[in-house]
Design a protein around this motif. Sequence first.
Motif, PDB file in Angstrom:
ATOM      1  N   LEU A  11      43.792  47.303  28.264  1.00 44.64           N
ATOM      2  CA  LEU A  11      42.817  45.946  27.954  1.00 44.64           C
ATOM      3  C   LEU A  11      42.618  45.980  26.648  1.00 44.64           C
ATOM      4  CD1 LEU A  11      40.552  45.270  31.173  1.00 44.64           C
ATOM      5  CD2 LEU A  11      42.536  44.197  30.519  1.00 44.64           C
ATOM      6  N   GLY A  12      42.325  47.000  25.898  1.00 46.66           N
ATOM      7  CA  GLY A  12      41.895  47.091  24.494  1.00 46.66           C
ATOM      8  C   GLY A  12      43.147  46.848  23.905  1.00 46.66           C
ATOM      9  N   ARG A  13      44.257  47.150  24.356  1.00 52.66           N
ATOM     10  CA  ARG A  13      45.602  46.881  23.464  1.00 52.66           C
ATOM     11  C   ARG A  13      45.922  45.331  23.570  1.00 52.66           C
ATOM     12  NH1 ARG A  13      51.496  49.837  24.228  1.00 52.66           N
ATOM     13  NH2 ARG A  13      52.601  48.582  22.469  1.00 52.66           N
ATOM     14  N   ARG A  14      45.552  44.832  24.452  1.00 50.87           N
ATOM     15  CA  ARG A  14      45.836  43.275  24.905  1.00 50.87           C
ATOM     16  C   ARG A  14      44.903  42.612  23.684  1.00 50.87           C
ATOM     17  NH1 ARG A  14      45.750  41.406  31.254  1.00 50.87           N
ATOM     18  NH2 ARG A  14      47.661  42.237  31.448  1.00 50.87           N
ATOM     19  N   ARG A  15      43.749  43.050  23.467  1.00 52.50           N
ATOM     20  CA  ARG A  15      42.643  42.378  22.416  1.00 52.50           C
ATOM     21  C   ARG A  15      43.344  42.455  21.149  1.00 52.50           C
ATOM     22  NH1 ARG A  15      39.105  44.415  26.226  1.00 52.50           N
ATOM     23  NH2 ARG A  15      38.687  46.133  25.132  1.00 52.50           N
ATOM     24  N   VAL A  45      55.122  27.876  45.224  1.00 54.69           N
ATOM     25  CA  VAL A  45      54.816  29.302  44.457  1.00 54.69           C
ATOM     26  C   VAL A  45      53.584  29.220  44.184  1.00 54.69           C
ATOM     27  CG1 VAL A  45      55.312  30.281  42.129  1.00 54.69           C
ATOM     28  CG2 VAL A  45      57.326  29.164  43.385  1.00 54.69           C
ATOM     29  N   ALA A  46      52.928  30.450  44.342  1.00 54.00           N
ATOM     30  CA  ALA A  46      51.330  30.499  43.810  1.00 54.00           C
ATOM     31  C   ALA A  46      51.313  31.239  42.408  1.00 54.00           C
ATOM     32  CB  ALA A  46      50.957  31.881  44.887  1.00 54.00           C
ATOM     33  N   CYS A  47      50.583  30.709  41.643  1.00 50.54           N
ATOM     34  CA  CYS A  47      50.398  31.597  40.258  1.00 50.54           C
ATOM     35  C   CYS A  47      49.172  31.437  39.901  1.00 50.54           C
ATOM     36  CB  CYS A  47      51.498  30.741  39.355  1.00 50.54           C
ATOM     37  SG  CYS A  47      51.762  31.580  37.854  1.00 50.54           S
ATOM     38  N   TYR A  48      48.786  32.028  38.821  1.00 49.65           N
ATOM     39  CA  TYR A  48      47.401  31.846  38.154  1.00 49.65           C
ATOM     40  C   TYR A  48      47.483  31.355  36.870  1.00 49.65           C
ATOM     41  CZ  TYR A  48      49.025  36.078  35.668  1.00 49.65           C
ATOM     42  OH  TYR A  48      49.489  36.571  34.680  1.00 49.65           O
ATOM     43  N   LEU A  49      46.256  30.673  36.676  1.00 42.70           N
ATOM     44  CA  LEU A  49      46.248  30.102  35.255  1.00 42.70           C
ATOM     45  C   LEU A  49      45.511  31.347  34.490  1.00 42.70           C
ATOM     46  CD1 LEU A  49      44.255  26.773  36.260  1.00 42.70           C
ATOM     47  CD2 LEU A  49      46.797  27.174  35.752  1.00 42.70           C
ATOM     48  N   SER A  50      46.217  31.788  33.378  1.00 41.31           N
ATOM     49  CA  SER A  50      46.027  32.910  32.917  1.00 41.31           C
ATOM     50  C   SER A  50      44.750  32.717  31.905  1.00 41.31           C
ATOM     51  CB  SER A  50      47.162  33.316  31.729  1.00 41.31           C
ATOM     52  OG  SER A  50      47.637  32.109  31.068  1.00 41.31           O
ATOM     53  N   MET A  51      44.078  33.925  31.741  1.00 41.07           N
ATOM     54  CA  MET A  51      42.849  33.925  30.856  1.00 41.07           C
ATOM     55  C   MET A  51      43.714  34.249  29.358  1.00 41.07           C
ATOM     56  SD  MET A  51      39.971  35.819  32.703  1.00 41.07           S
ATOM     57  CE  MET A  51      40.599  37.366  32.914  1.00 41.07           C
ATOM     58  N   PRO A  52      42.949  33.906  28.389  1.00 40.85           N
ATOM     59  CA  PRO A  52      43.509  34.102  26.914  1.00 40.85           C
ATOM     60  C   PRO A  52      44.129  35.512  26.656  1.00 40.85           C
ATOM     61  CG  PRO A  52      41.398  32.916  26.768  1.00 40.85           C
ATOM     62  CD  PRO A  52      41.581  33.325  28.266  1.00 40.85           C
ATOM     63  N   SER A  53      43.594  36.724  27.317  1.00 41.19           N
ATOM     64  CA  SER A  53      43.880  37.916  26.786  1.00 41.19           C
ATOM     65  C   SER A  53      45.413  38.504  27.616  1.00 41.19           C
ATOM     66  CB  SER A  53      42.992  39.210  27.166  1.00 41.19           C
ATOM     67  OG  SER A  53      42.547  38.977  28.360  1.00 41.19           O
ATOM     68  N   GLU A  54      45.464  37.590  28.907  1.00 32.27           N
ATOM     69  CA  GLU A  54      46.619  37.830  29.760  1.00 32.27           C
ATOM     70  C   GLU A  54      47.993  37.296  29.268  1.00 32.27           C
ATOM     71  OE1 GLU A  54      44.719  37.855  34.107  1.00 32.27           O
ATOM     72  OE2 GLU A  54      44.735  36.060  33.508  1.00 32.27           O
ATOM     73  N   PRO A  55      49.121  37.779  29.974  1.00 32.71           N
ATOM     74  CA  PRO A  55      50.336  37.221  29.455  1.00 32.71           C
ATOM     75  C   PRO A  55      50.205  35.925  29.951  1.00 32.71           C
ATOM     76  CG  PRO A  55      50.623  39.404  30.703  1.00 32.71           C
ATOM     77  CD  PRO A  55      49.351  38.847  30.363  1.00 32.71           C
ATOM     78  N   GLY A  56      50.471  34.755  28.997  1.00 27.91           N
ATOM     79  CA  GLY A  56      50.434  33.374  29.332  1.00 27.91           C
ATOM     80  C   GLY A  56      51.117  33.116  30.555  1.00 27.91           C
ATOM     81  N   PRO A 122      48.404  38.399  38.754  1.00 26.08           N
ATOM     82  CA  PRO A 122      48.136  39.047  37.569  1.00 26.08           C
ATOM     83  C   PRO A 122      48.076  40.710  37.728  1.00 26.08           C
ATOM     84  CG  PRO A 122      46.082  38.194  38.417  1.00 26.08           C
ATOM     85  CD  PRO A 122      47.420  37.801  39.107  1.00 26.08           C
ATOM     86  N   ALA A 123      47.975  41.297  36.456  1.00 30.27           N
ATOM     87  CA  ALA A 123      47.916  42.808  36.614  1.00 30.27           C
ATOM     88  C   ALA A 123      47.528  43.207  35.250  1.00 30.27           C
ATOM     89  CB  ALA A 123      49.194  43.416  37.113  1.00 30.27           C
ATOM     90  N   VAL A 124      47.034  44.497  35.126  1.00 34.75           N
ATOM     91  CA  VAL A 124      46.777  45.001  33.775  1.00 34.75           C
ATOM     92  C   VAL A 124      47.785  45.966  33.575  1.00 34.75           C
ATOM     93  CG1 VAL A 124      45.116  46.792  32.591  1.00 34.75           C
ATOM     94  CG2 VAL A 124      44.356  44.548  34.001  1.00 34.75           C
ATOM     95  N   ALA A 125      48.686  46.487  34.673  1.00 32.32           N
ATOM     96  CA  ALA A 125      49.717  47.438  34.495  1.00 32.32           C
ATOM     97  C   ALA A 125      50.168  47.373  35.910  1.00 32.32           C
ATOM     98  CB  ALA A 125      49.285  48.752  34.130  1.00 32.32           C
ATOM     99  N   PHE A 156      52.625  42.330  30.297  1.00 38.25           N
ATOM    100  CA  PHE A 156      53.275  42.544  28.919  1.00 38.25           C
ATOM    101  C   PHE A 156      54.370  43.733  29.047  1.00 38.25           C
ATOM    102  CE2 PHE A 156      49.318  40.408  27.275  1.00 38.25           C
ATOM    103  CZ  PHE A 156      49.882  39.409  26.767  1.00 38.25           C
ATOM    104  N   THR A 157      55.424  43.713  28.225  1.00 37.35           N
ATOM    105  CA  THR A 157      56.413  44.802  28.330  1.00 37.35           C
ATOM    106  C   THR A 157      55.673  46.257  28.440  1.00 37.35           C
ATOM    107  OG1 THR A 157      58.078  43.581  27.237  1.00 37.35           O
ATOM    108  CG2 THR A 157      58.542  45.760  27.452  1.00 37.35           C
ATOM    109  N   HIS A 158      54.777  46.550  27.405  1.00 33.85           N
ATOM    110  CA  HIS A 158      53.971  47.910  27.495  1.00 33.85           C
ATOM    111  C   HIS A 158      53.342  48.351  28.650  1.00 33.85           C
ATOM    112  CE1 HIS A 158      51.117  45.282  25.529  1.00 33.85           C
ATOM    113  NE2 HIS A 158      50.267  46.410  26.266  1.00 33.85           N
TER     114      HIS A 158
END
Length: 186
Positions: A11-15, A45-56, A122-125, A156-158
Motif C-alpha cells: 500500500l505504501g508503494r501504491r501511494r 460481471v461483478a466488478c468494483y469501483l476502484s479507490m484512487p490508490s487501487e488499479p483503476g 480487488p486485492a493488495v497482492a 498492479f504488476t509488482h
Amino acid sequence: MTKAQVRRDLLGRRRTMGDQQRGRAAEAIAMHALSTPVVARAKRVACYLSMPSEPGTAPLISGLLGLGIEVIVPLSRPDRTLEWVAYDPAEPVAPTALGIPEPAGPPLGPDALDRCDLLFVPAVAVDHAGHRLGRGAGYYDRALADVRGPLCAVVFTHELLPEVPHEPHDVPVQMVITPDGLFRVP
C-alpha cells in the motif's frame, strides 16, 4: 512476512505511483481483461469501483458496458458484508466513510453473484497459487465464500508475487489481471 507487513509495504508503494502511471495501468488492465474469452461470453460481471490508490477499474467497466455486459458493483454494509447493485454510469457515485465509491440503487439480493459469469475483485497482492491478500476487513472473503463463478483479482504488476501469507478462510482466485497481462492460476 505477515499479512500486515506485506499489506503495509504494498500500500505504501501504491501511494508513490503517479496519476499517469495509474492511468496507463488502468487502460492496460482493461485491454487485457476485455480480450479474454470469458469476458466475450459474459452476460453479467461483478466488478468494483476502484479507490484512487487501487488499479483503476473505470476503463474496464466502461468497456464491459460497451459490450452490452451488465456490471454489478458492491455496496458495503455496516455489518461488514457486501450487497450488489446494477451499475449505471448515469447515476451518481459517492464515497463512503471508508472512501469506497458506491452508487445508489436497489440491492439485487443475496443470489446476485450466482448469476455472474466472472467476478473482478480487488486485492493488495495475489500469489501464483491464487491466494489473495485484501485490505484485511474480510468483506470479500465473506461475499465470495460460496461463489462458483471464476474470480479474477486486479492488481498492479509488482503485486503478483510468488507467495503471500494466507489463512484457510481466504478465498483464492483463478485468474489475476495486471497491466502486463492475464495470469491463470495453475
